[in-house]
Design a protein around this motif. Sequence first.
Motif, PDB file in Angstrom:
ATOM      1  N   ALA A 171       0.846  -1.191   0.000  1.00  0.00           N
ATOM      2  CA  ALA A 171       0.000   0.000   0.000  1.00  0.00           C
ATOM      3  C   ALA A 171       0.881   1.240   0.000  1.00  0.00           C
ATOM      4  O   ALA A 171       1.759   1.384   0.851  1.00  0.00           O
ATOM      5  CB  ALA A 171      -0.918  -0.008   1.218  1.00  0.00           C
ATOM      6  N   ARG A 172       0.644   2.093  -0.988  1.00  0.00           N
ATOM      7  CA  ARG A 172       1.334   3.379  -1.044  1.00  0.00           C
ATOM      8  C   ARG A 172       0.426   4.408  -0.389  1.00  0.00           C
ATOM      9  O   ARG A 172      -0.756   4.497  -0.714  1.00  0.00           O
ATOM     10  CB  ARG A 172       1.653   3.756  -2.490  1.00  0.00           C
ATOM     11  CG  ARG A 172       2.702   2.817  -3.094  1.00  0.00           C
ATOM     12  CD  ARG A 172       2.955   3.091  -4.561  1.00  0.00           C
ATOM     13  NE  ARG A 172       1.800   2.658  -5.349  1.00  0.00           N
ATOM     14  CZ  ARG A 172       1.308   3.312  -6.392  1.00  0.00           C
ATOM     15  NH1 ARG A 172       1.852   4.441  -6.794  1.00  0.00           N
ATOM     16  NH2 ARG A 172       0.270   2.832  -7.051  1.00  0.00           N
ATOM     17  N   TRP A 225      -0.257   8.404   0.849  1.00  0.00           N
ATOM     18  CA  TRP A 225       0.011   9.842   0.771  1.00  0.00           C
ATOM     19  C   TRP A 225      -0.656  10.472   1.977  1.00  0.00           C
ATOM     20  O   TRP A 225      -1.822  10.198   2.276  1.00  0.00           O
ATOM     21  CB  TRP A 225      -0.566  10.437  -0.514  1.00  0.00           C
ATOM     22  CG  TRP A 225       0.211  10.091  -1.733  1.00  0.00           C
ATOM     23  CD1 TRP A 225       1.171  10.851  -2.330  1.00  0.00           C
ATOM     24  CD2 TRP A 225       0.119   8.900  -2.517  1.00  0.00           C
ATOM     25  NE1 TRP A 225       1.691  10.201  -3.429  1.00  0.00           N
ATOM     26  CE2 TRP A 225       1.052   8.998  -3.561  1.00  0.00           C
ATOM     27  CE3 TRP A 225      -0.660   7.741  -2.437  1.00  0.00           C
ATOM     28  CZ2 TRP A 225       1.221   8.009  -4.521  1.00  0.00           C
ATOM     29  CZ3 TRP A 225      -0.495   6.753  -3.383  1.00  0.00           C
ATOM     30  CH2 TRP A 225       0.439   6.890  -4.410  1.00  0.00           C
ATOM     31  N   ASP A 245       7.427   9.670  -4.910  1.00  0.00           N
ATOM     32  CA  ASP A 245       6.024   9.935  -5.187  1.00  0.00           C
ATOM     33  C   ASP A 245       5.114   9.845  -3.958  1.00  0.00           C
ATOM     34  O   ASP A 245       4.355  10.757  -3.669  1.00  0.00           O
ATOM     35  CB  ASP A 245       5.547   8.968  -6.280  1.00  0.00           C
ATOM     36  CG  ASP A 245       4.139   9.258  -6.729  1.00  0.00           C
ATOM     37  OD1 ASP A 245       3.775  10.447  -6.826  1.00  0.00           O
ATOM     38  OD2 ASP A 245       3.392   8.303  -6.984  1.00  0.00           O
ATOM     39  N   CYS A 246       5.164   8.733  -3.238  1.00  0.00           N
ATOM     40  CA  CYS A 246       4.302   8.570  -2.065  1.00  0.00           C
ATOM     41  C   CYS A 246       5.082   8.887  -0.793  1.00  0.00           C
ATOM     42  O   CYS A 246       6.296   9.005  -0.806  1.00  0.00           O
ATOM     43  CB  CYS A 246       3.723   7.160  -2.017  1.00  0.00           C
ATOM     44  SG  CYS A 246       4.930   5.849  -1.792  1.00  0.00           S
ATOM     45  N   GLN A 303      -8.338  -2.123   5.071  1.00  0.00           N
ATOM     46  CA  GLN A 303      -8.149  -0.773   4.533  1.00  0.00           C
ATOM     47  C   GLN A 303      -9.279   0.155   4.981  1.00  0.00           C
ATOM     48  O   GLN A 303      -9.028   1.281   5.404  1.00  0.00           O
ATOM     49  CB  GLN A 303      -8.073  -0.811   3.000  1.00  0.00           C
ATOM     50  CG  GLN A 303      -7.827   0.574   2.417  1.00  0.00           C
ATOM     51  CD  GLN A 303      -7.643   0.555   0.917  1.00  0.00           C
ATOM     52  OE1 GLN A 303      -7.124  -0.403   0.369  1.00  0.00           O
ATOM     53  NE2 GLN A 303      -8.054   1.616   0.271  1.00  0.00           N
ATOM     54  N   SER A 327      -4.603   9.680   0.850  1.00  0.00           N
ATOM     55  CA  SER A 327      -5.028   8.660  -0.108  1.00  0.00           C
ATOM     56  C   SER A 327      -4.176   7.405   0.015  1.00  0.00           C
ATOM     57  O   SER A 327      -3.063   7.441   0.536  1.00  0.00           O
ATOM     58  CB  SER A 327      -4.998   9.195  -1.537  1.00  0.00           C
ATOM     59  OG  SER A 327      -3.684   9.396  -1.967  1.00  0.00           O
ATOM     60  N   ILE A 328      -4.738   6.306  -0.492  1.00  0.00           N
ATOM     61  CA  ILE A 328      -4.111   4.987  -0.447  1.00  0.00           C
ATOM     62  C   ILE A 328      -4.205   4.372  -1.831  1.00  0.00           C
ATOM     63  O   ILE A 328      -5.277   4.357  -2.438  1.00  0.00           O
ATOM     64  CB  ILE A 328      -4.842   4.059   0.549  1.00  0.00           C
ATOM     65  CG1 ILE A 328      -4.908   4.679   1.940  1.00  0.00           C
ATOM     66  CG2 ILE A 328      -4.199   2.670   0.572  1.00  0.00           C
ATOM     67  CD1 ILE A 328      -5.921   4.006   2.860  1.00  0.00           C
ATOM     68  N   LYS A 329      -3.110   3.859  -2.313  1.00  0.00           N
ATOM     69  CA  LYS A 329      -3.095   3.090  -3.559  1.00  0.00           C
ATOM     70  C   LYS A 329      -2.541   1.718  -3.214  1.00  0.00           C
ATOM     71  O   LYS A 329      -1.447   1.604  -2.665  1.00  0.00           O
ATOM     72  CB  LYS A 329      -2.198   3.740  -4.624  1.00  0.00           C
ATOM     73  CG  LYS A 329      -2.586   5.148  -4.995  1.00  0.00           C
ATOM     74  CD  LYS A 329      -3.787   5.172  -5.903  1.00  0.00           C
ATOM     75  CE  LYS A 329      -3.983   6.554  -6.476  1.00  0.00           C
ATOM     76  NZ  LYS A 329      -5.154   7.235  -6.101  1.00  0.00           N
ATOM     77  N   SER A 330      -3.294   0.684  -3.552  1.00  0.00           N
ATOM     78  CA  SER A 330      -2.890  -0.680  -3.210  1.00  0.00           C
ATOM     79  C   SER A 330      -2.371  -1.408  -4.434  1.00  0.00           C
ATOM     80  O   SER A 330      -2.988  -1.368  -5.498  1.00  0.00           O
ATOM     81  CB  SER A 330      -4.082  -1.446  -2.634  1.00  0.00           C
ATOM     82  OG  SER A 330      -4.566  -0.791  -1.476  1.00  0.00           O
ATOM     83  N   ASP A 331      -1.223  -2.057  -4.283  1.00  0.00           N
ATOM     84  CA  ASP A 331      -0.637  -2.875  -5.338  1.00  0.00           C
ATOM     85  C   ASP A 331      -0.624  -4.316  -4.866  1.00  0.00           C
ATOM     86  O   ASP A 331      -0.132  -4.618  -3.771  1.00  0.00           O
ATOM     87  CB  ASP A 331       0.789  -2.415  -5.651  1.00  0.00           C
ATOM     88  CG  ASP A 331       0.831  -1.004  -6.216  1.00  0.00           C
ATOM     89  OD1 ASP A 331       0.027  -0.720  -7.126  1.00  0.00           O
ATOM     90  OD2 ASP A 331       1.658  -0.197  -5.763  1.00  0.00           O
TER      91      ASP A 331
END
Length: 156
Positions: free
Chosen positions: A69-70, A72, A103-104, A122, A134-138
């Motif tokens: 999880a990235r 921000w 970036d994050c 999450q 914000s959260i970006k999941s990979d």
Amino acid sequence: MPLDDIDRRILTALQRDGRLTNVELADAVGLSPSPCLRRVRLLEEAGVIERYVGLLNPPKVGLGFTVFARIWLKGQDEETVGRFTAAILKLPQMVECYLMAGDCDFLLKVVAPDLEGYRRFQIEHLGRIEAVQSIKSDIPMQRIKQTTELPLQETC
């Protein structure tokens, strides 16, 4: 602490099998047991050896789903970062957390039983941390390599 060749051999052997007896370790690195034990104790006291652990197989304990999880944050000030890190340290599902340049703001490694388990985590935990913008999941599709062994070469 500067490491010599014997220290590196001791550390390499312990990284591969932390349950070696002192006699087995001494034999593996070419020392007698007393000097070997002395060296191990010095490496422990210097903090080179932090601790001994058992490595578990995540799927066999119901945690076979990994997500990166990235994160921000709403700001990068000390108070915001502190609130976030304090909240993260309380979450056992977080097995790794890194403050990032780029970036994050943070990169997290999260373990869960499955996709639904991560989604709940999450929503119920990560998304509720006040500092998170914000959260970006990979989601990794296949693990190619994972090791806890550090490459101890003579250039260390």
